[in-house]
Write an enzyme that holds these catalytic residues in place. Structure first.
Site, PDB file in Angstrom:
ATOM      1  N   TYR A 100       3.434  -2.137  -9.913  1.00  0.00           N
ATOM      2  CA  TYR A 100       2.251  -2.972  -9.723  1.00  0.00           C
ATOM      3  C   TYR A 100       1.064  -2.356 -10.486  1.00  0.00           C
ATOM      4  CZ  TYR A 100      -1.993  -4.587  -7.533  1.00  0.00           C
ATOM      5  OH  TYR A 100      -3.266  -5.049  -7.336  1.00  0.00           O
ATOM      6  N   ASP A 106       8.120   0.879  -2.888  1.00  0.00           N
ATOM      7  CA  ASP A 106       7.208  -0.247  -2.645  1.00  0.00           C
ATOM      8  C   ASP A 106       8.104  -1.466  -2.396  1.00  0.00           C
ATOM      9  OD1 ASP A 106       5.514  -2.433  -2.798  1.00  0.00           O
ATOM     10  OD2 ASP A 106       4.288  -1.613  -4.419  1.00  0.00           O
ATOM     11  N   LYS A 157       0.294  -9.255   1.748  1.00  0.00           N
ATOM     12  CA  LYS A 157       1.232 -10.265   1.231  1.00  0.00           C
ATOM     13  C   LYS A 157       2.042 -10.879   2.376  1.00  0.00           C
ATOM     14  CE  LYS A 157      -0.297  -8.405  -2.599  1.00  0.00           C
ATOM     15  NZ  LYS A 157      -1.584  -8.771  -3.096  1.00  0.00           N
TER      16      LYS A 157
HETATM   17  N1  PLP Z   1       2.292  -3.345  -4.435  1.00  0.00           N
HETATM   18  C1  PLP Z   1       2.552  -4.576  -4.884  1.00  0.00           C
HETATM   19  C2  PLP Z   1       3.952  -4.908  -5.317  1.00  0.00           C
HETATM   20  C3  PLP Z   1       1.535  -5.523  -4.982  1.00  0.00           C
HETATM   21  O1  PLP Z   1       1.811  -6.747  -5.455  1.00  0.00           O
HETATM   22  C4  PLP Z   1       0.221  -5.156  -4.576  1.00  0.00           C
HETATM   23  C5  PLP Z   1      -0.905  -6.128  -4.681  1.00  0.00           C
HETATM   24  O2  PLP Z   1      -0.810  -7.125  -5.373  1.00  0.00           O
HETATM   25  C6  PLP Z   1      -0.010  -3.870  -4.125  1.00  0.00           C
HETATM   26  C7  PLP Z   1       1.051  -2.991  -4.032  1.00  0.00           C
HETATM   27  C8  PLP Z   1      -1.394  -3.421  -3.715  1.00  0.00           C
HETATM   28  O3  PLP Z   1      -1.762  -3.974  -2.502  1.00  0.00           O
HETATM   29  P1  PLP Z   1      -3.277  -4.324  -2.081  1.00  0.00           P
HETATM   30  O4  PLP Z   1      -3.755  -5.379  -3.007  1.00  0.00           O
HETATM   31  O5  PLP Z   1      -3.132  -4.747  -0.654  1.00  0.00           O
HETATM   32  O6  PLP Z   1      -4.057  -3.054  -2.230  1.00  0.00           O
END
Ligand code: PLP
Length: 372
Positions: free
Chosen positions: A99, A171, A196
């Site tokens: 990400y 993740d 999400k």
């Molecule tokens: N990991 C993934 C796969 C994501 O899609 C996201 C956000 O889009 C994150 C981590 C980060 O999360 P946050 O936006 O809640 O900080």
């Protein structure tokens, strides 16, 4: 107990005084001491802990089959707590298409603290070659990845890591604990953006880290959570607990819709390629089938006529909203390269879909009219 039952009950406590069936929201930041100076309610100050956060952490740990969970104010805050817990100078191996926001965090906040190599984690030989004796401390997996839906073999990576005493964090945001169980495949930690699928309605920001077992590294993650205070508000904890109750059913709907859409796009003459781990054409479909019970609600596709065609499709959608993020009940579509910025390696003709829970026929009609 099965996941559907855990999801409904493990984050709830019937209120002992009012007997309210749904645990109330506790907004108080501070908690009364007794005459001896103790805290009979078990809470001191809400940066350290709070009844709604405790319930959220309980359901997160139970859903994952973990030892303990820490809830954070965002997914990035959860990731940051683990990176910060590593000794300075530690070497980290991370997914090359992890990400982009977490990659930016590593590159901009930890550049002189951590030594990071970004590797294609579907290539096990490349992982072995990247390990630095003594200094590699963490492998950061993201599978399926964002936005190319690459698949990494969690069990095989954990086996490589354990022979070198390296910790693994996965993740698991795209799959959720309903479809993929990294701790059971050997991972030490699982990380989520609970913004999400856990929240599920695009109205809370949150993150989570869950540990398989007690360790010094985990104790430091907990320390960072309560001392740095990147914690979710009681209201966001309440909303996340509420969202989690329907997570198993929502995930089934997301996956069923995404599969139909992936098949539709695969047949469409103007579509160049579809990236979805549930398709047999996915290069690691066999690994995905081994480690996932279903393939989730996220997919990407490229348009044969290039970037301009992709942007035109994005602007023509009527039910899919053009917006970032994912995991809500409503369908979203995004031209990913332009969100990721100039450093992005994502193909410019790629659109990412977060497939929601609308009637799938309506979603397919919408794609059909926009693609033409
Ligand atoms: N990991 C993934 C796969 C994501 O899609 C996201 C956000 O889009 C994150 C981590 C980060 O999360 P946050 O936006 O809640 O900080």
């Amino acid at each position: 107990m099965k996941l559907e039952t855990i999801a409904i009950h493990a984050g709830n406590k019937i209120d002992p005084t009012t007997k309210a069936v749904i645990q109330p929201l506790t907004l108080s930041t501070t908690f009364q001491r007794d005459e001896d100076g103790n805290y009979p309610g078990g809470f001191v100050y809400s940066r350290a802990d709070n009844p709604n956060r405790q319930s959220l952490e309980n359901v997160l740990a139970k859903l994952e089959g973990g030892f303990d969970a820490c809830a954070f104010a965002s997914g990035n805050a959860a990731g940051a707590a683990l990176f910060q817990s590593l000794e300075p100078g530690s070497h980290v191996i991370a997914a090359d298409d992890m990400y982009h926001g977490l990659k930016a965090l590593i590159n901009q906040v930890f550049p002189n603290i951590l030594d990071v190599d970004y590797i294609d984690l579907s290539d096990l030989e490349a992982i072995k070659a990247a390990i630095k004796p003594h200094t590699t401390k963490l492998i950061w997996i993201e599978t399926p990845s964002n936005p190319l839906l690459k698949v990494a073999d969690i069990r095989a990576i954990c086996e490589i890591a354990s022979t070198h005493g390296i910790k693994v964090c996965c993740d698991n945001t795209f799959a959720s604990p309903i479809f993929q169980r990294p701790l059971e495949l050997g991972a030490d930690f699982v990380m989520y953006s609970s913004t999400k699928y856990f929240g599920g309605h695009s109205d809370i920001l949150g993150g989570a880290m869950i540990a398989a077992e007690a360790s010094a590294l985990w104790a430091q993650v907990r320390n960072i959570q309560s001392l740095s205070g990147a914690v979710p508000s009681p209201f966001d904890c309440y909303m996340t607990v509420r969202g989690i109750k329907t997570l198993p059913y929502r995930m089934r709907g997301h996956a069923a819709n995404a599969r139909e859409i992936a098949l539709f796009l695969q047949r469409h003459p103007k579509v160049e390629k579809v990236f979805y781990p549930g398709l047999e054409s996915h290069p690691l479909h066999n690994v995905a089938r081994e480690q996932m019970s279903d393939f989730g609600g996220m997919l990407s596709f490229t348009l044969a006529e290039g970037e301009a065609a992709a942007r035109k499709v994005a602007n023509a959608m009527e039910i899919f909203t053009q917006a970032t993020s994912l995991g809500g009940v409503e369908s979203l579509l995004e031209h990913r390269a332009s969100v990721e910025g100039p450093a992005s390696k994502t193909p410019k003709n790629l659109l990412r879909l977060s497939v929601g829970l609308e009637a799938v026929d309506d979603l397919i009609d919408d794609l059909q009219q926009a693609i033409g």
